[in-house]
Design an enzyme around this catalytic site. Structure first.
Site, short mmCIF file in Angstrom:
data_model
loop_
_atom_site.label_atom_id
_atom_site.label_comp_id
_atom_site.label_asym_id
_atom_site.label_seq_id
_atom_site.Cartn_x
_atom_site.Cartn_y
_atom_site.Cartn_z
CE LYS A 36 8.86 -53.45 63.35
NZ LYS A 36 10.05 -53.55 64.46
CE1 TYR A 256 13.44 -72.37 92.70
CE2 TYR A 256 12.13 -71.04 91.35
CZ TYR A 256 12.62 -72.59 91.68
OH TYR A 256 11.95 -73.62 90.93
C1 PLP Z 1 11.59 -49.16 60.25
C2 PLP Z 1 10.28 -48.87 61.43
N1 PLP Z 1 9.06 -48.20 61.06
C3 PLP Z 1 8.20 -48.14 62.01
C4 PLP Z 1 8.41 -48.99 63.12
C5 PLP Z 1 7.03 -48.75 64.04
O1 PLP Z 1 7.44 -48.07 65.13
P1 PLP Z 1 6.70 -47.77 66.43
O2 PLP Z 1 6.11 -49.35 67.12
O3 PLP Z 1 7.41 -46.99 67.40
O4 PLP Z 1 5.45 -47.25 65.82
C6 PLP Z 1 9.32 -49.72 63.29
C7 PLP Z 1 9.53 -50.60 64.85
O5 PLP Z 1 10.50 -51.00 65.25
C8 PLP Z 1 10.46 -49.61 62.51
O6 PLP Z 1 11.42 -50.43 62.76
#
Ligand code: PLP
Length: 366
Positions: A36, A256
């Site tokens: 994602k 700044y």
């Molecule tokens: C439901 C879910 N599964 C898996 C993951 C993957 O987590 P990680 O990046 O800690 O492996 C996430 C990440 O936010 C998540 O929200």
């Protein structure tokens, strides 16, 4: 020389090596990839095909829109949409072969009706909340569902999912509480694959592996075992280009707010990278860059496009306009930089900007 001030190098071979390393810890359980947010900022168009080539078949994204983009890249992958099934998302899921992660009884009911209408057992995941209070069925919802076989009957339930709240803290008793709750629910609800662990959960031991782990951040080189040496290969190198070098020999302030005072003879280099690039403002007066292995602390505030380094201890011939300074690299890995910025590697990765010269190496990158 490229006309960009900063260079982000992404090592696809390191991502593939991390995939293999995590898979070997899982034994017979499957490793899915969480890609994602544009593969945690690293570019899904490059990362997802490299993972597919490495043998990854199951991918998790957040939104249907991300799913549609991934489907174009990987026509045959299993693509799971973590955000669920808001009304109207059914058509997108059907048109692009996306597997929604159903998070509420309402979503399950709507998918069930759709399966009946389509006369097709369509795949969907079910997420159960075992201790995050974020997404997924409550224990009461699970009890309702477990005694109602009419609703789940028409659905091909693929993954039964839950998410650990404290897996980066192996000693936290909440891990075992969630594992036990999940195992209990898995015995009561139908599913093809049970999935609890994300990156850190993989390191909690085989009891947490179930059928499928969903790794994100560890694939991208962030340490899934904080406090212990990082078992993953470093994936990114972020370099900023020096624009100007000045010698200061009278008392001066830098940047700044005049937050850094120079009262000794020193050399300062101004680098073309700033918070607009994801080099966070909180790294002002705390970040450390390296030039050819020589330490160059950030002095003064980080501004939108520029960061000033104290290059007094860097040989003069190395700290010159056009030279590159490692803002994230082997001497200052992402977890260290994140800690100095007061955040976590996840946030640093997903904030990486878009005006870098992005260079992909390995993984058959062009
Ligand atoms: C439901 C879910 N599964 C898996 C993951 C993957 O987590 P990680 O990046 O800690 O492996 C996430 C990440 O936010 C998540 O929200």
């Amino acid at each position: 020389m490229a006309a960009n001030g900063a260079v982000l190098t992404i090592d696809l071979d390191a991502i593939v090596a991390n995939y293999a390393a995590l898979q070997s810890k899982l034994g017979d359980a499957e490793l899915g990839a969480v890609v994602k947010a544009d593969a945690y900022g690293l570019g899904i168009a490059h990362v997802a095909p490299a993972l597919w080539q490495a043998g990854c078949k199951s991918f998790f994204i957040a939104t249907p829109r991300e799913g549609v983009g991934l489907r174009q890249l990987l026509p045959d992958a299993d693509i799971h949409v973590l955000d669920g099934l808001l009304p109207g998302w059914e058509e997108i899921a059907l048109a692009h072969g996306l597997v929604p992660v159903l998070n509420t009884l309402n979503e399950i009911g709507r998918w069930s009706r759709l399966c009946r209408d389509q006369n097709d057992k369509l795949p969907a995941d079910i997420q159960v909340d075992t201790g995050m209070c974020r997404l997924g069925l409550t224990p009461e919802n699970v009890a309702t569902l477990a005694t109602d076989d009419g609703t789940l009957g028409p659905i091909a339930v693929d993954c039964l999912i839950s998410h650990l709240a404290c897996s980066d803290d192996a000693a936290n008793p909440k891990n075992e509480e969630q594992r036990a709750a999940f195992a209990d629910i898995a015995a009561r609800l139908p599913h093809r694959r049970a999935s609890l662990a994300a990156s850190s959960g993989i390191f909690l031991g085989p009891g947490f592996h179930f059928d499928l782990a969903r790794a994100g951040v560890a694939l991208f080189g962030v340490n899934p075992t904080p406090g212990k040496p990082n078992p993953m290969s470093q994936v990114i190198r972020l370099q900023g280009r020096i624009l100007q070098v000045r010698s200061v020999d009278a008392p001066q302030t830098v940047g700044y707010g005049a937050t850094h005072r120079v009262d000794h003879k020193c050399r300062l280099a101004t680098v073309a990278i700033g918070y607009a690039d994801g080099y966070m403002r909180s790294l002002g007066n705390s970040g450390i860059a390296y030039i050819d292995g020589h330490k160059a602390p950030v002095v003064g505030r980080v501004s939108m496009d520029l960061t000033t380094l104290d290059v007094t201890d860097v040989p003069e011939n190395l700290a010159q306009p056009g030279a590159l300074a490692d803002m994230i690299g082997s001497d200052n890995p992402i977890d260290d930089v994140a800690e100095k910025a007061g955040t976590i590697g996840y946030e640093l990765l997903t904030r990486l900007g878009h005006r870098f010269q992005r260079t992909y190496v390995g993984g058959g990158a062009a």
